[in-house]
Design an enzyme around this catalytic site. Structure first.
Site, mmCIF file in Angstrom:
data_model
loop_
_atom_site.group_PDB
_atom_site.id
_atom_site.type_symbol
_atom_site.label_atom_id
_atom_site.label_comp_id
_atom_site.label_asym_id
_atom_site.label_seq_id
_atom_site.Cartn_x
_atom_site.Cartn_y
_atom_site.Cartn_z
ATOM 1 N N SER A 167 -4.110 20.507 -6.866
ATOM 2 C CA SER A 167 -4.766 19.261 -6.463
ATOM 3 C C SER A 167 -5.338 19.312 -5.046
ATOM 4 C CB SER A 167 -3.823 18.067 -6.631
ATOM 5 O OG SER A 167 -3.415 17.949 -7.993
ATOM 6 N N GLY B 21 -3.125 20.000 -11.269
ATOM 7 C CA GLY B 21 -3.797 19.070 -12.176
ATOM 8 C C GLY B 21 -3.129 17.707 -12.264
ATOM 9 N N HIS C 47 -1.137 33.175 -13.149
ATOM 10 C CA HIS C 47 -1.266 31.718 -12.995
ATOM 11 C C HIS C 47 -0.136 31.023 -13.759
ATOM 12 C CE1 HIS C 47 -2.803 27.650 -13.302
ATOM 13 N NE2 HIS C 47 -3.525 27.924 -12.238
ATOM 14 N N GLU D 21 1.073 27.987 -5.631
ATOM 15 C CA GLU D 21 0.701 26.827 -6.429
ATOM 16 C C GLU D 21 1.958 26.171 -6.997
ATOM 17 O OE1 GLU D 21 -3.673 27.180 -7.796
ATOM 18 O OE2 GLU D 21 -2.402 28.049 -9.343
ATOM 19 N N ASN E 280 -11.047 28.054 -9.650
ATOM 20 C CA ASN E 280 -10.466 28.496 -10.924
ATOM 21 C C ASN E 280 -10.978 27.534 -11.985
ATOM 22 O OD1 ASN E 280 -8.919 29.159 -13.110
ATOM 23 N ND2 ASN E 280 -6.972 28.458 -12.236
ATOM 24 N N LYS F 172 -10.755 27.689 -15.118
ATOM 25 C CA LYS F 172 -9.912 27.592 -16.319
ATOM 26 C C LYS F 172 -10.781 27.666 -17.583
ATOM 27 C CE LYS F 172 -6.560 25.200 -13.520
ATOM 28 N NZ LYS F 172 -5.405 24.319 -13.422
ATOM 29 N N GLU G 221 -0.084 28.544 -15.618
ATOM 30 C CA GLU G 221 -0.406 28.187 -17.011
ATOM 31 C C GLU G 221 -0.225 29.397 -17.919
ATOM 32 O OE1 GLU G 221 -4.242 26.512 -16.123
ATOM 33 O OE2 GLU G 221 -3.239 24.798 -15.187
#
Ligand code: PGA
Length: 250
Positions: free
Chosen positions: A212, A173, A96, A167, A9, A11, A98
């Site tokens: 991560s 991250g 996702h 996730e 991904n 991003k 985010e």
């Protein structure tokens, strides 16, 4: 046996010209995706055309990171499943964290997007996961069950075509990875939730871990019975790290 699937991904990273170079390195480092693991790169919209050209003749699949659920119309700034397909996209990340956190994505819109992606023949990667606060206040199970049930509602007949990514938001991250035991526990919960919805197809759904994941922890995570691959952010931007994670899935 479920074939493991490792997806990058990217991003909001990489210009189209950078994307072509990185894909060249990934092709070389992963035996062009011909390695017993399904390999996917999910690039920004603007890099899709360059990525498709750079992937010509490769077994590595091309993915996007979002889409709208309508086919066309007055939705300024949005991209449909048909537009992605026309560019050679085969996979799409949906929901996702985010997007849920910064762009008001809800279980309802993820469900609409999932139905549209399946109707278009795209392979959806549906993301679920709890926040740190939800985990610490004992709400992890409730959140995961709600997300899986609502995001996948009405799609039971197509379970075998859906990929789920677990996730945990606190691991994305941050460098904090869920331990393989913590992750397996949630993956088993996801599969049990799927089994209640469609007992025949729950075992066919591939469930990736994301947050991560890196070369040092990938093998341990993917050795667990319900962890069928990874959705990789930061480490997917470095060809050697991404390839090492792919190799750990063999
Ligand atoms: P990360 O991101 O690997 O950088 O934690 C994973 C993701 O957000 O998909």
């Amino acid at each position: 046996m479920r074939t493991k699937i490792v997806a990058g991904n990217w991003k909001m990273n990489k210009l189209p010209s950078d994307a072509a170079a990185l894909i060249g390195e990934i092709r070389a480092a992963t035996n062009d995706g011909d390695c017993g693991v399904e390999v996917v790169v999910c690039v920004p919209y603007t890099a899709i055309t360059a990525a498709a050209a750079a992937l010509e003749g490769s077994k590595i699949g091309l993915g996007a990171q979002n889409m709208h659920w309508k086919d066309s119309g007055a939705y300024t700034g949005e991209i449909s499943a048909g537009m992605l397909k026309d560019l050679g996209v085969k996979y799409v990340i949906l929901g996702h964290s985010e997007r849920r956190q910064y762009f008001a994505e809800t279980d309802e819109t993820v469900n609409l997007k999932l139905k549209a992606a399946l109707a278009a023949g795209l392979t959806p990667i549906v993301c679920v996961g709890e926040t740190l606060e939800e985990r610490e206040t004992g709400k992890m199970e409730e959140v995961i069950i709600r997300q899986v049930s609502e995001d996948l509602a009405g799609c039971q007949a197509d379970f075998s075509k859906i990929v789920i990514a677990y996730e945990p938001v606190w691991a994305i991250g941050t460098g904090k990875t869920a331990t393989s035991t913590q992750a397996q526990e949630v993956h088993a919960l996801i599969r049990a939730t799927l089994a209640k919805m469609n007992p025949e197809q729950a075992d066919l759904v591939r469930i990736q871990y994301g947050g991560s994941m890196k070369p040092e922890n990938a093998a341990d995570l993917m050795a667990k019975p319900d962890i069928d691959g990874g959705l990789i952010g930061g480490a997917a931007l470095v060809a050697d790290s991404f390839a090492a994670i792919v190799a750990a899935g063999k």
